[in-house]
Structures are given as C-alpha cells and as structure tokens.
Design an enzyme around this catalytic site. Structure first.
Site, mmCIF file in Angstrom:
data_model
loop_
_atom_site.group_PDB
_atom_site.id
_atom_site.type_symbol
_atom_site.label_atom_id
_atom_site.label_comp_id
_atom_site.label_asym_id
_atom_site.label_seq_id
_atom_site.Cartn_x
_atom_site.Cartn_y
_atom_site.Cartn_z
ATOM 1 N N GLU A 231 6.189 4.433 7.781
ATOM 2 C CA GLU A 231 5.737 5.723 7.257
ATOM 3 C C GLU A 231 6.470 6.902 7.888
ATOM 4 O O GLU A 231 6.377 7.151 9.091
ATOM 5 C CB GLU A 231 4.235 5.885 7.518
ATOM 6 C CG GLU A 231 3.408 5.014 6.603
ATOM 7 C CD GLU A 231 1.932 5.031 6.958
ATOM 8 O OE1 GLU A 231 1.583 5.533 8.034
ATOM 9 O OE2 GLU A 231 1.141 4.519 6.145
ATOM 10 N N ASN B 158 -0.200 10.622 7.079
ATOM 11 C CA ASN B 158 -1.424 10.128 7.687
ATOM 12 C C ASN B 158 -2.524 11.174 7.796
ATOM 13 O O ASN B 158 -3.642 10.861 8.187
ATOM 14 C CB ASN B 158 -1.110 9.508 9.046
ATOM 15 C CG ASN B 158 -0.380 8.197 8.867
ATOM 16 O OD1 ASN B 158 -0.945 7.261 8.316
ATOM 17 N ND2 ASN B 158 0.875 8.153 9.261
ATOM 18 N N THR C 63 -1.976 -1.846 7.499
ATOM 19 C CA THR C 63 -2.004 -3.206 8.008
ATOM 20 C C THR C 63 -0.770 -4.024 7.663
ATOM 21 O O THR C 63 -0.215 -3.866 6.600
ATOM 22 C CB THR C 63 -3.187 -3.920 7.334
ATOM 23 O OG1 THR C 63 -4.352 -3.309 7.796
ATOM 24 C CG2 THR C 63 -3.206 -5.396 7.640
ATOM 25 N N LYS D 278 3.878 -7.074 3.933
ATOM 26 C CA LYS D 278 3.646 -5.661 3.637
ATOM 27 C C LYS D 278 3.261 -4.975 4.937
ATOM 28 O O LYS D 278 2.792 -5.618 5.879
ATOM 29 C CB LYS D 278 2.564 -5.469 2.570
ATOM 30 C CG LYS D 278 1.166 -5.868 2.941
ATOM 31 C CD LYS D 278 0.390 -4.865 3.736
ATOM 32 C CE LYS D 278 0.461 -3.483 3.152
ATOM 33 N NZ LYS D 278 -0.307 -2.535 4.022
ATOM 34 N N THR E 297 0.883 -1.179 0.000
ATOM 35 C CA THR E 297 0.000 0.000 0.000
ATOM 36 C C THR E 297 0.918 1.227 0.000
ATOM 37 O O THR E 297 1.387 1.629 -1.048
ATOM 38 C CB THR E 297 -0.953 0.025 1.217
ATOM 39 O OG1 THR E 297 -0.209 -0.132 2.417
ATOM 40 C CG2 THR E 297 -1.992 -1.073 1.112
#
Lengths: 388, 388
Positions: free
Chosen positions: A264, A383, A184, A173, A146
């Site tokens: 991230e 985010n 996730t 992932k 993702t």
C-alpha cells in the site's frame, strides 16, 4: 497457472456479491488427489479471526480436500456467530463436493468486526463449485484481492527429467505484508508431488521463515494471515525433499516479492541486509527493528540516505554489537564506518525503486535480509480512508 | 519562568550560529546553589550520542553546576572526535564559571552523524555565560527547539505556606516524544527545594516513568534523550518527598503534554487508556503496542473509530487477556464488547483533537495510559525532507 499449475487441482473465482460492485470476491481450490496431504501456517496474533481458528483445527489432521477463500470481509472479532459462519461455509463446500467439512479450510480477508453476508457467500460457493476448472487458478487469484492492485501468482517445475517432474504453484494476496491488520496475507501453494502431511509441514515452516516472515512493511500483524500447502500426488513423483523445499521457498519468495512491490502506497522496495551478526536471530532482530523505523522509512521516501536513523534503530535492539564497530552501506556506498561518518553520502544513488541497506554488526558470520517499503503520504491516505 | 522559576538558577539562550540563520541554538543553565544535587535519566538506545555518554558520567557523581544545551546538531555517531567536542564544551563552561567540568552536563539535538561547528559553539558559550540572568529561562527554552513550533515550559509551586514554599520549573524540547530518532527529547527541571542526589534520582525515575516514558509518538528511540533534575536548595525548604515527587511529576506531565500537542505533523492527540490489566506492565505493554500501530494511527487521522485495528494490535502482545473478553471504547462509546461488535460506531464523535481509546483487558485491576498522535501525510513530509 497459479494453484492449478500442478496436476490434481481445480479452482474457480467468482463474484458472490460480498464486495460492492461486480468484482470477484470468492475463490475455491479443490484437491482431486489421489492424495490430500496438507500443512498450514497461521498468524501469531492472539486475536485470531474465525476462519483461522477453524482452519488451524482442520490442518491439525494434516489433510485438505479444499480451501474456500473470500475477500470483502475478514470475519474477525465477530464472536461465536462469526465462527458459525465459517463452519457453515466449510459445510457448504463439503456438501457440494460430497466430502467432509473437517478437510475444508476457510480463509477470509477484509474489514475486521463485521459479519459476512452469508446468503450471498453460500450462493457464491455454489457458483464457484459449478465453475471449478483446471484453468481456474487465475480467476481464484483475482478473487482474493482486497487493496491489491494486481493478482499474485507463481509456479516452479521440480524434478530431474520428464518422468520425474513435478510442479509447485501458488497464489497470494496482501497489500502489506505478513501481518498488516487489514490487508491480510493469504497464500495457497499446491503441488502434484507426493508428500506426507508431516513433510509438507516441515517444508512450509522452513520456506515461510525465510520469505514471508522477513517481509515487514508496516509492523502490523493481521488477525487472518494464512499460508496453506496442499499436495495432490497426481504426478506420482516422490520428490527429493531438499529440492522440493527449495522450490516451495522459491515460490514463496516470488510471491513475497510481488506483495512487497504492491504494498500500500509504497514507492521504494527496501532490502535490509544484516551481515556480521553473532547469530541469525540477531540479524533478523536488527533487520526488523530497522524495517519498523517510521523515521527511516520517511527518509528513504525522501531519497535521503539517512544512516543516522539506521543506527538509531539498531541501537534499540539487544543484538550483539559494539556501537563503534557498526558499518552501514546504502546502495553499496559505506556511508557509516565504525559507528561514525564514512564515505561521502553524495555518492549514494537513491533514485532506483530498489534500495539496499547493508548493516555490518561486526560481531560474527551470520546474515539475514528483511524486506520493507518506504512510508508515504499515499500509505497514510489509503489507510485513513479504508473503512469510512 | 521555565528553569529560572526556582531560586538559585540563572539561564541564557543565544544564537551561536550552529543553526543556519539567526535562530537561538545554545542554552546555558547554571545552578548558583547553595546546593548542587542533581539526577539524570538518559535514552535506553545503545547507540548513544557523545553528550549522553559524557553526561551519564557526570551525573554518576550526583552533582551538577551547569548544563549547556545546543540545537542544530546531535553530536551522535561522531566517533572519538565527537566525544572530545563534548568534553571541550564542558571544559569551556567550567572555565567561564571557574568550576569543574566534571559537574557540567552537555545536551545536543539535531542531525545525527555530523560534527558540531566548535568555533561557533565555544564562542556561543562565552556569549551565553555573559548573558546569564535570573529571567533567562524563556530564552533558554527557545534555544533548544529544533522542529518544535513552540517553546515548552512549566512550573509548579510546592510546600504548605509562604515560609515552607518551594518551586519546581522546567523546559523541554522534542517534536516527537521520548525517543524520536532526530527530534530528540531534552528536558531540564530545576528546584530550589533542598534534596540529596539520591532523593532526586528516585523522584526523577518515578516521575519520568509515568510521563515521558508513556509518550510514544512514532516508536523511534533517540540517541540523545536526556532529562535532568537539578536542586539549588536556595529556598532553604526540605520538602515532603511525596509532595515533591508529585510536583515534579506534574511538571513532567505538563511538558509531556506540550510535546505531544506539538508532535511533528500530528492532528490528533490520542490517549490510550488500558484498564482491567493483570499488572501495570501489561497495561503499558498493550498501550505501547496500540500506540505503535501505524494502521490505527492512520485510521484515527481519518476519524475512523476502527476498533478492529485496536484488537489486532492488542493481539500482538503477551499481556494476560482472553480475546473474547476484550472491550474497547473510543471517546466513551463501547464499540467493541466481548471481542466483537458492541455499540453503534456512528455514535462515536471523532471530531475533537483529543481522542481517548479505552481498552478493557478484563484481566485484573491495573491501569496505565500511553499517549500518542495520529499518523499524517504531514509527518511523512516533515521526515522525508529533514536532512536533504
């Protein structure tokens, strides 16, 4: 190599049109046997996505013929219709493989609260089934990304010699950790060693407990986390169980490390090493509390060896310790001794990407390490902008 | 007005040179009686700063003549020497007031792990004692600021008529909430109503439980948090206890709201209103879990009504609920019904500074509201740069 490193597995990764653009978004991993023993661990979140509810039922049988995974949508909080979508996906795979849907696991990742585009997804399953290949592991690993910037794969060889050798392969992932609410974590591990479902279950729980379970990048727990372990037995090798557990743990640790580095917005990989704990539980508890201190994570981002924020986080736990016997080292310099100022903080080199915070509870012989990342403006940006 | 709004109190706020520059950094609040009943609540962090350890002992006696507060240094994790510094500070105040150090509380806020500059601090105490005045409340409120951009003060009148009237006044500091590890919350509340130490204790615990305890801006718990309630009895009024508790709660709520609005780097004030809970504990637990979701806080910053992240946070708790009976409204629009998609998310107006997230657990009649802020790049910046 990824999940197709071991004998007996084929895989594919295709673009089904679930994500915008032409990116791969659907993966299929098939176990051609001769065995199909399997085990799974799932998110502890009580709000579970439809594919988790489905796959938990499937894995209760201890067998898996295939797993189908999609990115571009989590199929979480989608009600009974979402569960029907997962069921239909498993049935489609089963029909194409002329097998039972009851041995097909489903994993999804992406936004919560939106139905999957089932026409595209089911057509994609057909394409993937047609492309299944012994070298499909890399495409499959690519298709489950993702916000991951890179594919995560790993494999290890086990066994003593040519005849007794077997492989463990894996893909994962997750742009956060075991449990970021959107990014996730999904992981599929395969092996051609010969094991029972019960053996795989024990090994998988032990391996994840000391790897994925000790990653905590943002304290958020996903609705979709899934780790599967599938055995084809195609090598014909019955492995030594201890060695096999070690190999699976190595693959999990390798994948966990890749998740951490790709988290991230992170600019630092932080290992929180708790020593001198009265029990392993205490060590994990303290490590997790420190990993979740947003103030500390900001300080590390600013290359500030702020041990005061470490102690403040330790103090929120009920672990066994005396405040005036706590010692803290950052990158090897014991800047807090006996709960107060220790060595000169200017000696701490904060410039490397890897930062190790060692916390000595002075309460016993147990240790544990929890891994996290720093908190950055890039994390906030990524985010804030995810779904809008 | 602040802490000197009630009769019987004098205060001062001076620059002692603890902070760099000429900013005020030392406050003194003195109760001239005739009574001196008092109560205090302190951080639950097991790593407690020296002034907390000292003031807890003092408050065990239920009486307080004065409280001295400094910004510019938390005096936390400073070992036995730090405790001696606190003791010396209380002794200095006592000597100047010709009273007992055993009835002098001390509060400190600022960086952890550094000794206070005691020469400057003790000289500052002398200056403050000389400047004590009935109108010193504003200067005192100013002197306890750290990263606070404004002073926080509040006062309420209680009692039925002119003769039976009394005042409750307060000041607070805290650029986060009850418990950010550095931006400690300190709060002093005064009243000229006549109460016993035990009565004040009950009232203060009730008032803080539903105000400061339900602020959670970054989940970090300070080593120094302190809330004090002091009664001079100078009005000669014995208040109705229920009404008095209500007034103290209003002052706490007002100060808590000011802390929230001034929280480090925040651009949104988020109220998480949990309804339909099986118990108040469940409601608070759920509210706190949602308040601590960094992913949700980022989404709100990005004006994204991301109810999926709300559900993912609710699912991490052990509160009583069924996932498929959860409803979530953001700013009044029920965008999640029955654990799945509800009304159109485009109807949600995310532009106001105030955002209300209502979570219906469908499990009972209880409610609670927890207050938090969004997570912003400014928060990261402020907390990356604090000590370096």
């Amino acid at each position: 190599m990824s999940v197709t490193a071991p004998l007996g597995f084929r895989a594919a990764g295709v673009s089904a049109g679930i994500k915008p653009g032409r990116a791969r978004d659907l993966a299929l991993v098939v176990n051609d046997g001769p065995n199909r023993a399997a085990a799974g661990v799932f998110t502890a979140n009580r709000v579970k996505a439809a594919p988790v509810l489905w796959s938990q039922q499937v894995l209760a049988g201890g067998r898996l013929r295939a797993v189908v995974l999609n990115s571009g949508g989590a199929n979480a909080c989608t009600g009974p219709e979402g569960f029907q979508d997962t069921h239909a996906t498993a049935e489609k795979v089963a029909a194409l493989l002329e097998d039972s849907a009851g041995e097909v696991a489903v994993c999804s990742t992406g936004l919560i609260g939106e139905r999957l585009p089932m026409d595209e997804l089911l057509a994609g399953v057909e394409t993937a089934a047609a492309q299944l290949a012994r070298d499909g592991g890399l495409a499959a690993a690519d298709a489950i990304r993702t916000t991951d910037t890179v594919s995560k794969i790993s494999f290890k060889r086990g066994g003593a010699d040519e005849d007794g050798a077997y492989m463990v392969g894996g893909m994962a992932k997750g742009a956060g950790m075991l449990a970021p609410a959107l990014a996730t974590m999904l992981c599929v591990i395969t092996t051609d060693a010969e094991l029972t479902g019960d053996e795989l279950d024990v090994v998988l729980r032990s391996a994840t407990a000391v790897t994925f379970d000790r990653l905590d990048t943002d304290g958020c727990m996903s609705t979709n986390d899934t780790v599967l372990l599938m055995s084809s037995g195609a090598s014909g090798v019955r492995p030594d169980l201890d060695e096999f557990e070690q190999k699976v743990t190595e693959v999990c640790a390798d994948l966990a490390r890749q998740l951490l580095v790709d988290a991230e917005g992170a600019s630092k990989a932080i290992a929180i090493e708790v020593v001198g704990a009265a029990g392993e539980d205490d060590a994990v508890k303290v490590g997790r509390a420190v990993a979740r201190s947003t103030l500390l994570k900001c300080a590390i981002h600013g290359e500030d060896p702020n041990w005061g924020r470490v102690l403040a986080a330790v103090g929120t736990t009920d672990a066994e310790f005396e405040p005036d016997r706590l010692n803290v080292a950052i990158n090897g310099i014991w800047i807090c001794r006996g709960g107060a100022v220790g060595d000169d903080r200017d000696k701490v080199d904060m410039s490397p990407r890897d930062v190790t915070i060692t916390i000595d509870l002075s309460a016993g012989p147990h240790t544990a390490t929890v891994h996290t990342t720093d908190l950055t403006a890039a994390y906030v940006h990524e985010n804030s902008a995810y779904s809008s």
